[in-house]
Design a protein around this motif. Structure first.
Motif, PDB file in Angstrom:
ATOM      1  N   GLU A 117     -12.283 -21.183  23.516  1.00 53.89           N
ATOM      2  CA  GLU A 117     -12.114 -19.845  24.062  1.00 53.89           C
ATOM      3  C   GLU A 117     -10.638 -19.548  24.314  1.00 53.89           C
ATOM      4  OE1 GLU A 117     -13.986 -16.933  27.443  1.00 53.89           O
ATOM      5  OE2 GLU A 117     -14.045 -19.084  27.815  1.00 53.89           O
ATOM      6  N   ALA A 118      -9.864 -20.551  24.711  1.00 50.94           N
ATOM      7  CA  ALA A 118      -8.433 -20.355  24.940  1.00 50.94           C
ATOM      8  C   ALA A 118      -7.742 -19.901  23.649  1.00 50.94           C
ATOM      9  CB  ALA A 118      -7.793 -21.634  25.466  1.00 50.94           C
ATOM     10  N   GLN A 119      -8.124 -20.496  22.518  1.00 51.94           N
ATOM     11  CA  GLN A 119      -7.560 -20.077  21.238  1.00 51.94           C
ATOM     12  C   GLN A 119      -7.969 -18.642  20.913  1.00 51.94           C
ATOM     13  OE1 GLN A 119      -9.301 -23.355  19.006  1.00 51.94           O
ATOM     14  NE2 GLN A 119      -7.254 -24.061  18.434  1.00 51.94           N
ATOM     15  N   THR A 120      -9.217 -18.309  21.179  1.00 51.95           N
ATOM     16  CA  THR A 120      -9.704 -16.954  20.934  1.00 51.95           C
ATOM     17  C   THR A 120      -8.910 -15.950  21.754  1.00 51.95           C
ATOM     18  OG1 THR A 120     -11.931 -17.790  20.501  1.00 51.95           O
ATOM     19  CG2 THR A 120     -11.745 -15.451  21.035  1.00 51.95           C
ATOM     20  N   LEU A 121      -8.726 -16.245  23.033  1.00 46.80           N
ATOM     21  CA  LEU A 121      -7.968 -15.341  23.896  1.00 46.80           C
ATOM     22  C   LEU A 121      -6.524 -15.196  23.421  1.00 46.80           C
ATOM     23  CD1 LEU A 121      -9.340 -16.337  27.394  1.00 46.80           C
ATOM     24  CD2 LEU A 121      -9.399 -14.054  26.378  1.00 46.80           C
ATOM     25  N   GLN A 122      -5.917 -16.283  23.013  1.00 47.40           N
ATOM     26  CA  GLN A 122      -4.539 -16.222  22.542  1.00 47.40           C
ATOM     27  C   GLN A 122      -4.430 -15.335  21.294  1.00 47.40           C
ATOM     28  OE1 GLN A 122      -2.858 -19.958  21.307  1.00 47.40           O
ATOM     29  NE2 GLN A 122      -0.791 -19.129  21.186  1.00 47.40           N
ATOM     30  N   ILE A 123      -5.324 -15.522  20.363  1.00 44.42           N
ATOM     31  CA  ILE A 123      -5.311 -14.731  19.133  1.00 44.42           C
ATOM     32  C   ILE A 123      -5.567 -13.255  19.442  1.00 44.42           C
ATOM     33  CG2 ILE A 123      -6.584 -14.333  16.977  1.00 44.42           C
ATOM     34  CD1 ILE A 123      -6.961 -17.401  16.870  1.00 44.42           C
ATOM     35  N   TYR A 124      -6.481 -12.993  20.354  1.00 43.65           N
ATOM     36  CA  TYR A 124      -6.792 -11.611  20.728  1.00 43.65           C
ATOM     37  C   TYR A 124      -5.616 -10.976  21.479  1.00 43.65           C
ATOM     38  CZ  TYR A 124      -8.908  -7.666  23.125  1.00 43.65           C
ATOM     39  OH  TYR A 124      -9.169  -6.405  23.618  1.00 43.65           O
ATOM     40  N   ARG A 125      -5.104 -11.670  22.467  1.00 45.55           N
ATOM     41  CA  ARG A 125      -4.050 -11.089  23.306  1.00 45.55           C
ATOM     42  C   ARG A 125      -2.717 -10.937  22.584  1.00 45.55           C
ATOM     43  NH1 ARG A 125      -6.006 -14.209  28.777  1.00 45.55           N
ATOM     44  NH2 ARG A 125      -7.551 -12.631  29.364  1.00 45.55           N
ATOM     45  N   THR A 126      -2.498 -11.690  21.525  1.00 47.99           N
ATOM     46  CA  THR A 126      -1.263 -11.526  20.753  1.00 47.99           C
ATOM     47  C   THR A 126      -1.423 -10.488  19.644  1.00 47.99           C
ATOM     48  OG1 THR A 126      -1.841 -13.384  19.312  1.00 47.99           O
ATOM     49  CG2 THR A 126      -0.412 -13.856  21.214  1.00 47.99           C
TER      50      THR A 126
END
Length: 180
Positions: A33-42
């Protein structure tokens, strides 16, 4: 048990997303989920599937239930159970008052807003918030850990294989066979 036809339909949707470049093959490398959030937020992705507790309404945009097959929304949710136990009659009255307070609409509404959890009852949803209502109405309990331990790796494999170009029907058939 997995229904091969349903799994094929799901994987076909993934294949359609892959062929339209909505789901790049690199998506198979996203495992947390941390990777998902990073990809989404960037801004690399314009959508992500995350737990609502990690959603920040002021910066993360809008929320929606997951689309399901046949356009029926689908969400997973966890829940809490409160239990008050005691044999002291004097404390039982206090326990009843505490339970009444903790389950009152005003307390539930305020506490879910403050903590970021999903509302526990429809009366806690802002009137007119159709998105939150749809999420609550589509919520299902998360399968037990024993089920996830078996199905999780199989679903990850299926998604990875389809994202890498294998035909959904072939992948679904082999995944169902592995489960038998």
């Amino acid at each position: 048990m997995l229904d091969e036809e349903v799994l094929t339909r799901v994987l076909t949707l993934v294949e359609e997303g892959r062929s339209k470049r909505i789901f790049p093959a690199s998506l198979s490398n996203v495992t947390t989920e941390a990777q998902t959030l990073q990809i989404y937020r960037t801004g690399i992705a314009n959508k992500g599937v995350i737990w609502i507790l990690n959603y920040h309404p002021t910066s993360d945009g809008s929320i929606a239930p997951l689309p399901g097959l046949d356009e029926t929304p689908f969400s997973y949710a966890t829940g809490w159970i409160w239990a008050l136990a005691g044999s002291d009659p004097e404390k039982q009255q206090l326990a009843v008052k505490l339970a009444e307070y903790l389950t009152a609409d005003d307390f539930i509404t305020e506490s879910t807003r403050e903590t970021g959890y999903l509302p526990t009852r429809p009366s806690s949803v802002d009137e007119g918030d159709r998105t939150m209502t749809a999420i609550l109405e589509s919520a299902h309990p998360i399968p037990p850990g024993t089920v996830l331990a078996v199905l999780g790796p199989l679903m990850q494999e299926a998604l990875t294989r389809v994202l890498n170009g294998e035909p959904p029907k072939d992948v679904a058939g082999s995944i169902v066979q592995k489960l038998k």
